[in-house]
Write an enzyme that holds these catalytic residues in place. Structure first.
Site, PDB file in Angstrom:
ATOM      1  CB  ILE A 236      -0.996  -0.025   1.184  1.00  0.00           C
ATOM      2  CG1 ILE A 236      -2.178   0.907   0.923  1.00  0.00           C
ATOM      3  CG2 ILE A 236      -0.300   0.303   2.502  1.00  0.00           C
ATOM      4  CD1 ILE A 236      -3.365   0.673   1.815  1.00  0.00           C
TER       5      ILE A 236
ATOM      6  CG  ASP B 233       0.599   1.151  12.482  1.00  0.00           C
ATOM      7  OD1 ASP B 233       0.836   2.250  11.962  1.00  0.00           O
ATOM      8  OD2 ASP B 233       0.278   1.005  13.679  1.00  0.00           O
TER       9      ASP B 233
ATOM     10  N   GLY C 255      -4.804  -9.231   9.861  1.00  0.00           N
ATOM     11  CA  GLY C 255      -3.463  -9.712  10.168  1.00  0.00           C
ATOM     12  C   GLY C 255      -3.364 -10.045  11.642  1.00  0.00           C
TER      13      GLY C 255
HETATM   14  N1  AR6 Z   1       0.494  -3.184   2.193  1.00  0.00           N
HETATM   15  C1  AR6 Z   1      -0.773  -3.639   2.205  1.00  0.00           C
HETATM   16  N2  AR6 Z   1      -1.232  -4.548   3.071  1.00  0.00           N
HETATM   17  C2  AR6 Z   1      -0.358  -5.042   3.988  1.00  0.00           C
HETATM   18  C3  AR6 Z   1       0.988  -4.625   4.053  1.00  0.00           C
HETATM   19  C4  AR6 Z   1       1.411  -3.646   3.103  1.00  0.00           C
HETATM   20  N3  AR6 Z   1       2.644  -3.180   3.099  1.00  0.00           N
HETATM   21  N4  AR6 Z   1       1.589  -5.305   5.076  1.00  0.00           N
HETATM   22  C5  AR6 Z   1       0.669  -6.124   5.605  1.00  0.00           C
HETATM   23  N5  AR6 Z   1      -0.505  -5.969   4.954  1.00  0.00           N
HETATM   24  P1  AR6 Z   1      -1.979  -6.027  10.041  1.00  0.00           P
HETATM   25  P2  AR6 Z   1      -4.367  -5.609  11.721  1.00  0.00           P
HETATM   26  C6  AR6 Z   1      -1.798  -6.635   5.181  1.00  0.00           C
HETATM   27  O1  AR6 Z   1      -1.453  -7.072  10.964  1.00  0.00           O
HETATM   28  O2  AR6 Z   1      -4.738  -7.034  11.617  1.00  0.00           O
HETATM   29  C7  AR6 Z   1      -0.172  -3.423  13.849  1.00  0.00           C
HETATM   30  O3  AR6 Z   1       0.862  -3.760  14.738  1.00  0.00           O
HETATM   31  C8  AR6 Z   1      -1.746  -7.983   5.861  1.00  0.00           C
HETATM   32  O4  AR6 Z   1      -1.508  -9.018   4.909  1.00  0.00           O
HETATM   33  O5  AR6 Z   1      -1.026  -5.026   9.483  1.00  0.00           O
HETATM   34  O6  AR6 Z   1      -5.437  -4.569  11.496  1.00  0.00           O
HETATM   35  C9  AR6 Z   1      -0.976  -2.227  14.302  1.00  0.00           C
HETATM   36  O7  AR6 Z   1      -0.173  -1.271  14.984  1.00  0.00           O
HETATM   37  C10 AR6 Z   1      -3.150  -8.091   6.437  1.00  0.00           C
HETATM   38  O8  AR6 Z   1      -4.038  -8.640   5.468  1.00  0.00           O
HETATM   39  O9  AR6 Z   1      -3.168  -5.157  10.731  1.00  0.00           O
HETATM   40  C11 AR6 Z   1      -1.992  -2.832  15.202  1.00  0.00           C
HETATM   41  O10 AR6 Z   1      -1.489  -3.026  16.513  1.00  0.00           O
HETATM   42  C12 AR6 Z   1      -3.576  -6.630   6.633  1.00  0.00           C
HETATM   43  O11 AR6 Z   1      -2.545  -5.830   6.048  1.00  0.00           O
HETATM   44  C13 AR6 Z   1      -2.269  -4.177  14.570  1.00  0.00           C
HETATM   45  O12 AR6 Z   1      -1.091  -4.502  13.818  1.00  0.00           O
HETATM   46  C14 AR6 Z   1      -3.727  -6.220   8.077  1.00  0.00           C
HETATM   47  O13 AR6 Z   1      -2.695  -6.803   8.863  1.00  0.00           O
HETATM   48  C15 AR6 Z   1      -3.439  -4.106  13.600  1.00  0.00           C
HETATM   49  O14 AR6 Z   1      -3.729  -5.408  13.146  1.00  0.00           O
END
Ligand code: AR6
Length: 167
Positions: free
Chosen positions: A9, A32, A117
């Site tokens: 993203i 994030d 995630g």
């Molecule tokens: N671009 C797009 N999508 C992504 C990327 C990227 N670079 N990296 C991962 N994803 P998560 P959550 C996807 O764990 O479940 C953090 O520590 C990934 O494959 O990032 O909402 C925050 O600070 C997954 O499908 O977010 C919070 O504490 C999606 O992003 C917590 O994680 C969400 O995975 C939030 O957890």
């Protein structure tokens, strides 16, 4: 208009990307962490001024070193089995992020798969909620361009199937 892309993203060069953040808005892992690294330390400095974000709501910052002009930070629900309002809170993340973008005059916005995630929300259920909520919003605001930005192959396949079937 809805589009689907597989990728990172932080490469999205539209008006805003949405960050799947936590209530502190002070960074973390997953998408994030990637967004904060790509945007640079000014993003964290602005986030510190915001005082956090309740689950299901959204906050706006500049994009700094990102190609996107703005970041919309939303705190998704942690999956706790499904009986703790998780579905409505996830829908609220999408709705509030879109409403914030629309109030700012932003047209093109990219969403990651919020909560699927670390937060453990089942991916297919999350995708259905995301697509339904975005479609409802686009009926009222057809000028907006929404991209679902899927990083992992499983989410990408789920979205491709759901969008093709209009379910
Ligand atoms: N671009 C797009 N999508 C992504 C990327 C990227 N670079 N990296 C991962 N994803 P998560 P959550 C996807 O764990 O479940 C953090 O520590 C990934 O494959 O990032 O909402 C925050 O600070 C997954 O499908 O977010 C919070 O504490 C999606 O992003 C917590 O994680 C969400 O995975 C939030 O957890």
């Amino acid at each position: 208009m809805i589009s689907l892309t597989r990728g990172n993203i932080v490469d999205f060069a539209g008006d805003a990307i949405v960050n799947a953040a936590n209530n502190s808005l002070l960074g973390g892992g997953g998408v994030d962490g990637t967004i904060h690294r790509a945007a640079g330390p000014e993003l964290l400095a602005e986030c510190r001024t915001l005082g956090g974000c309740p689950t299901g709501q959204a906050r706006l910052t500049q994009g700094y070193s990102l190609p996107a002009r703005y970041v919309i930070h939303t705190a998704g629900p942690v999956w706790e089995g499904g009986n703790h309002g998780e579905e409505e809170l996830l829908a609220s993340c999408y709705r509030e992020s879109l409403a914030l973008a629309e109030r700012q005059g932003l047209r093109s916005i990219a969403f990651p798969n919020i909560s699927t995630g670390v937060y453990g929300f089942p991916k297919a259920a999350a995708a259905r909620i995301a697509i339904r909520t975005v479609r409802e919003f686009l009926e009222l605001h057809p000028e907006m361009e929404v991209s679902f930005l899927c990083f992992d192959a499983e989410n990408y396949a789920i979205y491709r199937n759901l969008l093709a079937r209009r379910l």
